[in-house]
Design an enzyme around this catalytic site. Sequence first.
Site, PDB file in Angstrom:
ATOM      1  N   THR A  65      13.677  -1.394  31.394  1.00 36.37           N
ATOM      2  CA  THR A  65      12.248  -1.069  31.520  1.00 36.37           C
ATOM      3  C   THR A  65      11.364  -2.314  31.469  1.00 36.37           C
ATOM      4  OG1 THR A  65      12.063  -0.736  29.123  1.00 36.37           O
ATOM      5  CG2 THR A  65      12.585   1.192  30.475  1.00 36.37           C
TER       6      THR A  65
ATOM      7  N   ILE B  67      14.059  -3.132  21.983  1.00 33.33           N
ATOM      8  CA  ILE B  67      13.165  -4.106  22.596  1.00 33.33           C
ATOM      9  C   ILE B  67      12.268  -3.451  23.645  1.00 33.33           C
ATOM     10  CG2 ILE B  67      13.012  -6.257  23.918  1.00 33.33           C
ATOM     11  CD1 ILE B  67      14.073  -6.571  21.053  1.00 33.33           C
TER      12      ILE B  67
ATOM     13  N   LYS C 237      -2.147  -0.162  24.054  1.00 30.87           N
ATOM     14  CA  LYS C 237      -3.255  -1.067  24.347  1.00 30.87           C
ATOM     15  C   LYS C 237      -4.152  -0.486  25.436  1.00 30.87           C
ATOM     16  CE  LYS C 237      -4.457  -5.688  25.953  1.00 30.87           C
ATOM     17  NZ  LYS C 237      -4.026  -7.075  26.192  1.00 30.87           N
TER      18      LYS C 237
ATOM     19  N   ARG D 179      -4.398  15.600  -2.612  1.00 29.63           N
ATOM     20  CA  ARG D 179      -5.766  16.095  -2.766  1.00 29.63           C
ATOM     21  C   ARG D 179      -6.696  14.954  -3.173  1.00 29.63           C
ATOM     22  NH1 ARG D 179      -6.781  19.978  -6.804  1.00 29.63           N
ATOM     23  NH2 ARG D 179      -4.884  19.352  -7.893  1.00 29.63           N
TER      24      ARG D 179
ATOM     25  N   HIS E  19       1.995   9.308 -18.432  1.00 32.85           N
ATOM     26  CA  HIS E  19       1.255   8.182 -17.854  1.00 32.85           C
ATOM     27  C   HIS E  19       2.168   6.982 -17.604  1.00 32.85           C
ATOM     28  CE1 HIS E  19      -2.644   9.986 -19.748  1.00 32.85           C
ATOM     29  NE2 HIS E  19      -2.140  10.726 -18.769  1.00 32.85           N
TER      30      HIS E  19
ATOM     31  N   GLU F  31       4.529  19.333 -16.940  1.00 33.92           N
ATOM     32  CA  GLU F  31       4.074  19.199 -15.548  1.00 33.92           C
ATOM     33  C   GLU F  31       5.234  19.240 -14.567  1.00 33.92           C
ATOM     34  OE1 GLU F  31       1.183  19.016 -14.093  1.00 33.92           O
ATOM     35  OE2 GLU F  31      -0.317  18.306 -15.521  1.00 33.92           O
TER      36      GLU F  31
ATOM     37  N   ASN G  67       2.774  -4.974 -23.903  1.00 35.52           N
ATOM     38  CA  ASN G  67       3.848  -5.389 -24.792  1.00 35.52           C
ATOM     39  C   ASN G  67       4.585  -4.159 -25.320  1.00 35.52           C
ATOM     40  OD1 ASN G  67       3.482  -8.308 -24.930  1.00 35.52           O
ATOM     41  ND2 ASN G  67       1.528  -7.855 -25.925  1.00 35.52           N
TER      42      ASN G  67
ATOM     43  N   PHE H  92       9.987 -12.065 -26.081  1.00 37.74           N
ATOM     44  CA  PHE H  92      10.200 -12.695 -27.387  1.00 37.74           C
ATOM     45  C   PHE H  92       9.026 -12.466 -28.331  1.00 37.74           C
ATOM     46  CE2 PHE H  92       8.612 -16.465 -24.850  1.00 37.74           C
ATOM     47  CZ  PHE H  92       7.384 -16.613 -25.482  1.00 37.74           C
TER      48      PHE H  92
ATOM     49  N   ARG I 103      14.270 -11.158 -20.305  1.00 35.20           N
ATOM     50  CA  ARG I 103      13.013 -10.491 -20.605  1.00 35.20           C
ATOM     51  C   ARG I 103      12.809  -9.311 -19.660  1.00 35.20           C
ATOM     52  NH1 ARG I 103       7.823 -14.080 -19.585  1.00 35.20           N
ATOM     53  NH2 ARG I 103       8.073 -13.245 -17.474  1.00 35.20           N
TER      54      ARG I 103
END
Length: 530
Positions: free
Chosen positions: A73, A132, A143, A220, A282, A334, A424, A479, A526
């Site tokens: 194409t 492609i 376009k 919503r 939360h 919930e 923390n 730490f 950590r």
Amino acid sequence: MSAPHPIVPVKRALLSVFDKSGMEDFAKELARLGVELVSTGGTAKLIAGTGAAVRDISDLTGFPEMMDGRVKTLHPKVHGGLLAVRDNPTHKASMEEHEIGAIDLVVVNLYPFEATIAKGASYDETIENIDIGGPAMIRSAAKNHAYVTVVVDPNDYEPVLEAIRQQGGVPYELRQKLGAKAYARTAAYDSVISNWFAQTLGYNDIPYRTFGGKLAEVMRYGENPHQWAAFYTSGDKRPGVASMQQLQGKSLSYNNLNDTDAAFELISEFDPSTPTVAIIKHANPCGVATGTSLTDAYLKAHRCDPVSAFGGIVALNSEIDAATATEIVKIFTEVIVAPSASDEAQKIIATKKNLRLLVTGALADPKAAGVTFKSLAGGMLVQSRDNGRLDQLELKVVTKKQPTVAELADLKLAWQVAKHVKSNAIIYVKDGATVGIGAGQMSRLDSSRVAHRKSIDAAQAAGLEGALTQGSVVASDAFFPFPDGMLAAVEAGATAVIQPGGSMNDQAVIDAADEKGVAMIFTGMRHFRH
């Protein structure tokens, strides 16, 4: 250019699709409406099989398909027919000189690159599934939407047909939206390809990053009622909120999805051979526990913070059974999310018609690599997923006192939970259950004290004296910069500590632990979560 005509008659259509769902009926109806059909390869054979007249792309271009279909194409008679500005005399003259016919409708969907990488295909096979010609035609048509209609989604077949039936062509406003949708599709497609390259090559600092997604649901509202929100799926096959099946309950909100994702990522840390339950509020856990059964684990998790558990998300690491479902529905919840749910459990949960029950089919792999991103003003932060785990680490006891076997088991649980608590983070654990969680405080000392205070409230709710943290162990996600946060945990009743280490004041913290006679382990890793 003059203003686009509101209706452009559809006289010729170019159809070339990998996903052929709905194409037979669509092509037959186009032919019935008098549209000339041009097509390629398998799509042309499908259309011919319906009895509709179809012209092969090679006949249009005068050039054969070659190189295993890579070149078919990409030709001026295709892209000239798509890009020509039909009110432009120069363009019209070029079309006449080179015998280029206008193409009014382009229907293309792409090689399944996302599915190819999802199945773990080889490098060479993956490369072959980069489309492609398809994106080139889509972009050209989009376009030139002033004259051309582009369709990339079978769901749009019927609206396009109805417009042609009623008006002979597609209205400009619809052509605009279809053009926008087309560019969104090629952008998402290219983003998957570029991110696959970056991951495969280890090219983490690739100069441009994009992330694409497909609309799954419009919410919503967002975190708050004045915010717009939607959920887009990335195509990642990781079990979780994108792949889950909702068995019952009202629609999920933005906050529900955010919290459920946090809950399921946390619970996926735990092997299903050990019944484990997490309760999330939360996006932070308010109780996590292992037990002899899911019911036992749920009751232990709920005891940690029964006030926060009200209206929370409950996540389980194995099939929810009737006994556990019976306990969960005793309070307002919930969402329940688990790999699966027994028929009996489903019936019990169905008595609460608004309670959402979600099943994922499997747990997520906590060790899997991946990329996460977060939007900032004018940009985004990108990082690898936090897939660090204790079994990758060499734990180092840094105090004179060694943790007992029971303490070590609880320390490991506390560390797994700390990874999923906002910094923390301070996590107290006793007998396989969290007994105090401090999250999101501005200092680690505050988190230690908040968790202890909440454990006193939880003990009162359970009819116990003192604090649940008495005789517990404690984990810190980062730490201790000074001994005070660790000492506050010891004052709360902790007898052993697990933390990353790495502070300039590590020795002072170790000395304080030795003075108090508690054991302390350094992990060297950590787990900040902001």
